[in-house]
Design a protein around this motif. Structure first.
Motif, PDB file in Angstrom:
ATOM      1  N   MET A 217      34.900  45.283  49.829  1.00  0.00           N
ATOM      2  CA  MET A 217      34.029  45.209  48.690  1.00  0.00           C
ATOM      3  C   MET A 217      34.670  44.264  47.690  1.00  0.00           C
ATOM      4  N   ILE A 218      33.851  43.399  47.122  1.00  0.00           N
ATOM      5  CA  ILE A 218      34.345  42.511  46.081  1.00  0.00           C
ATOM      6  C   ILE A 218      33.431  42.605  44.875  1.00  0.00           C
ATOM      7  N   GLY A 219      34.052  42.778  43.714  1.00  0.00           N
ATOM      8  CA  GLY A 219      33.311  42.773  42.462  1.00  0.00           C
ATOM      9  C   GLY A 219      33.364  41.382  41.879  1.00  0.00           C
ATOM     10  N   MET A 220      32.248  40.926  41.375  1.00  0.00           N
ATOM     11  CA  MET A 220      32.182  39.614  40.737  1.00  0.00           C
ATOM     12  C   MET A 220      31.756  39.824  39.293  1.00  0.00           C
ATOM     13  N   GLU A 221      32.577  39.358  38.374  1.00  0.00           N
ATOM     14  CA  GLU A 221      32.334  39.587  36.949  1.00  0.00           C
ATOM     15  C   GLU A 221      32.710  38.331  36.180  1.00  0.00           C
ATOM     16  N   ILE A 222      31.934  38.022  35.165  1.00  0.00           N
ATOM     17  CA  ILE A 222      32.177  36.807  34.383  1.00  0.00           C
ATOM     18  C   ILE A 222      33.116  37.061  33.199  1.00  0.00           C
ATOM     19  N   ARG A 223      33.217  38.319  32.757  1.00  0.00           N
ATOM     20  CA  ARG A 223      34.028  38.635  31.572  1.00  0.00           C
ATOM     21  C   ARG A 223      35.469  38.979  31.951  1.00  0.00           C
ATOM     22  N   ASP A 224      36.413  38.355  31.251  1.00  0.00           N
ATOM     23  CA  ASP A 224      37.844  38.565  31.511  1.00  0.00           C
ATOM     24  C   ASP A 224      38.273  40.017  31.373  1.00  0.00           C
TER      25      ASP A 224
ATOM     26  N   ALA B 121      45.777  50.967  40.471  1.00  0.00           N
ATOM     27  CA  ALA B 121      46.118  52.382  40.285  1.00  0.00           C
ATOM     28  C   ALA B 121      45.646  53.220  41.467  1.00  0.00           C
ATOM     29  N   LEU B 122      44.462  52.943  41.959  1.00  0.00           N
ATOM     30  CA  LEU B 122      43.953  53.679  43.127  1.00  0.00           C
ATOM     31  C   LEU B 122      44.820  53.436  44.357  1.00  0.00           C
ATOM     32  N   ARG B 123      45.265  52.201  44.539  1.00  0.00           N
ATOM     33  CA  ARG B 123      46.136  51.890  45.677  1.00  0.00           C
ATOM     34  C   ARG B 123      47.473  52.616  45.552  1.00  0.00           C
ATOM     35  N   THR B 124      47.986  52.725  44.332  1.00  0.00           N
ATOM     36  CA  THR B 124      49.269  53.402  44.108  1.00  0.00           C
ATOM     37  C   THR B 124      49.164  54.895  44.381  1.00  0.00           C
ATOM     38  N   THR B 125      48.087  55.515  43.903  1.00  0.00           N
ATOM     39  CA  THR B 125      47.939  56.968  44.074  1.00  0.00           C
ATOM     40  C   THR B 125      47.385  57.357  45.436  1.00  0.00           C
ATOM     41  N   ASN B 126      46.864  56.391  46.171  1.00  0.00           N
ATOM     42  CA  ASN B 126      46.292  56.649  47.503  1.00  0.00           C
ATOM     43  C   ASN B 126      46.811  55.607  48.489  1.00  0.00           C
ATOM     44  N   PRO B 127      48.081  55.704  48.872  1.00  0.00           N
ATOM     45  CA  PRO B 127      48.673  54.697  49.762  1.00  0.00           C
ATOM     46  C   PRO B 127      47.836  54.476  51.027  1.00  0.00           C
ATOM     47  N   GLY B 128      47.659  53.224  51.357  1.00  0.00           N
ATOM     48  CA  GLY B 128      46.909  52.866  52.558  1.00  0.00           C
ATOM     49  C   GLY B 128      45.401  52.800  52.355  1.00  0.00           C
ATOM     50  N   GLN B 129      44.939  53.174  51.175  1.00  0.00           N
ATOM     51  CA  GLN B 129      43.505  53.116  50.894  1.00  0.00           C
ATOM     52  C   GLN B 129      43.218  52.024  49.868  1.00  0.00           C
ATOM     53  N   TYR B 130      41.974  51.669  49.754  1.00  0.00           N
ATOM     54  CA  TYR B 130      41.480  50.688  48.788  1.00  0.00           C
ATOM     55  C   TYR B 130      42.081  49.295  49.005  1.00  0.00           C
ATOM     56  N   GLN B 131      42.490  49.005  50.238  1.00  0.00           N
ATOM     57  CA  GLN B 131      43.070  47.702  50.535  1.00  0.00           C
ATOM     58  C   GLN B 131      42.002  46.623  50.725  1.00  0.00           C
ATOM     59  N   ASN B 132      40.769  47.055  50.903  1.00  0.00           N
ATOM     60  CA  ASN B 132      39.679  46.103  51.141  1.00  0.00           C
ATOM     61  C   ASN B 132      38.781  45.988  49.901  1.00  0.00           C
ATOM     62  N   ASN B 133      39.344  46.241  48.721  1.00  0.00           N
ATOM     63  CA  ASN B 133      38.610  46.149  47.464  1.00  0.00           C
ATOM     64  C   ASN B 133      39.283  45.118  46.578  1.00  0.00           C
ATOM     65  N   SER B 134      38.467  44.354  45.880  1.00  0.00           N
ATOM     66  CA  SER B 134      39.013  43.354  44.975  1.00  0.00           C
ATOM     67  C   SER B 134      37.968  42.993  43.934  1.00  0.00           C
ATOM     68  N   VAL B 135      38.394  42.224  42.963  1.00  0.00           N
ATOM     69  CA  VAL B 135      37.485  41.720  41.938  1.00  0.00           C
ATOM     70  C   VAL B 135      37.883  40.280  41.637  1.00  0.00           C
TER      71      VAL B 135
ATOM     72  N   LYS C 144      24.923  44.634  51.763  1.00  0.00           N
ATOM     73  CA  LYS C 144      24.621  45.374  50.540  1.00  0.00           C
ATOM     74  C   LYS C 144      25.046  44.541  49.340  1.00  0.00           C
ATOM     75  N   MET C 145      24.273  44.674  48.267  1.00  0.00           N
ATOM     76  CA  MET C 145      24.614  44.025  47.011  1.00  0.00           C
ATOM     77  C   MET C 145      24.232  44.987  45.884  1.00  0.00           C
ATOM     78  N   PHE C 146      25.139  45.164  44.942  1.00  0.00           N
ATOM     79  CA  PHE C 146      24.925  46.086  43.830  1.00  0.00           C
ATOM     80  C   PHE C 146      24.889  45.301  42.525  1.00  0.00           C
ATOM     81  N   PHE C 147      23.887  45.553  41.716  1.00  0.00           N
ATOM     82  CA  PHE C 147      23.787  44.983  40.381  1.00  0.00           C
ATOM     83  C   PHE C 147      23.843  46.156  39.407  1.00  0.00           C
ATOM     84  N   LEU C 148      24.984  46.320  38.745  1.00  0.00           N
ATOM     85  CA  LEU C 148      25.231  47.496  37.926  1.00  0.00           C
ATOM     86  C   LEU C 148      25.223  47.129  36.443  1.00  0.00           C
TER      87      LEU C 148
END
Length: 119
Positions: A1-8, A20-34, A54-58
Motif C-alpha cells: 500500500m502506498i499513500g500519496m499526499e501533497i502536504r509535507d 512506529a507500527l513497524r517497531t511495535t509489530n516486527p515483520g509487519q507493515y513492511q509493504n506500506n509507505s507514503v 483498489k484506490m482510496f480517496f480519504l
C-alpha cells in the motif's frame, strides 16, 4: 500500500506512524509507505496500466468554489487518468464529510464509462 499526499506535514506524520507500527509489530507493515507527490499530475508515473485493484480517496479537499472544482482529486478530466491505472474489476473507495463533495464524486464516477456504482 502506498499513500500519496501533497502536504509535507501529513506525509511526515504518516511516515512516523508507519515507522512506529513497524517497531511495535516486527515483520509487519513492511509493504506500506507514503510519498509526497501530486497524484493528480503524476499518478501515471507511479503505476502501470491496469496495475491497481483498489484506490482510496480519504477526505479530499472539497474546493468549494465552482472555479476550483477542476482541482478536485476526483473530477471528470482526472477519471481517465485513474481508469488507466486500474485493473479490470478494480474498486474505488471514497469517503468525505462534505455532502456536496460526496454527491459530486458519485456523479462524476457514475457518468464516466469506465466506472460503475457498486452497492
Amino acid at each position: 500500500m502506498i499513500g500519496m499526499e501533497i502536504r509535507d506535514k501529513v506525509t511526515e506524520f504518516v511516515k512516523e506512524r508507519i515507522s512506529a507500527l513497524r517497531t511495535t509489530n516486527p515483520g509487519q507493515y513492511q509493504n506500506n509507505s507514503v510519498v509526497r507527490t501530486n497524484s493528480m499530475k503524476y499518478i501515471p508515473n507511479y503505476f502501470e496500466k491496469g496495475q491497481l485493484t483498489k484506490m482510496f480517496f480519504l477526505f479530499p479537499d472539497p474546493h468549494f468554489k465552482e472555479k476550483s472544482h477542476r482541482r478536485r482529486v476526483i473530477s471528470p478530466h482526472l477519471l481517465d487518468e485513474h481508469a488507466y491505472t486500474f485493473a479490470v474489476g478494480g474498486i474505488v473507495y471514497t469517503i468525505t464529510d462534505v455532502e456536496e463533495l460526496g454527491e459530486w464524486v458519485e456523479s462524476c464516477l457514475d457518468e464516466h464509462p469506465m466506472f460503475e456504482l457498486v452497492p
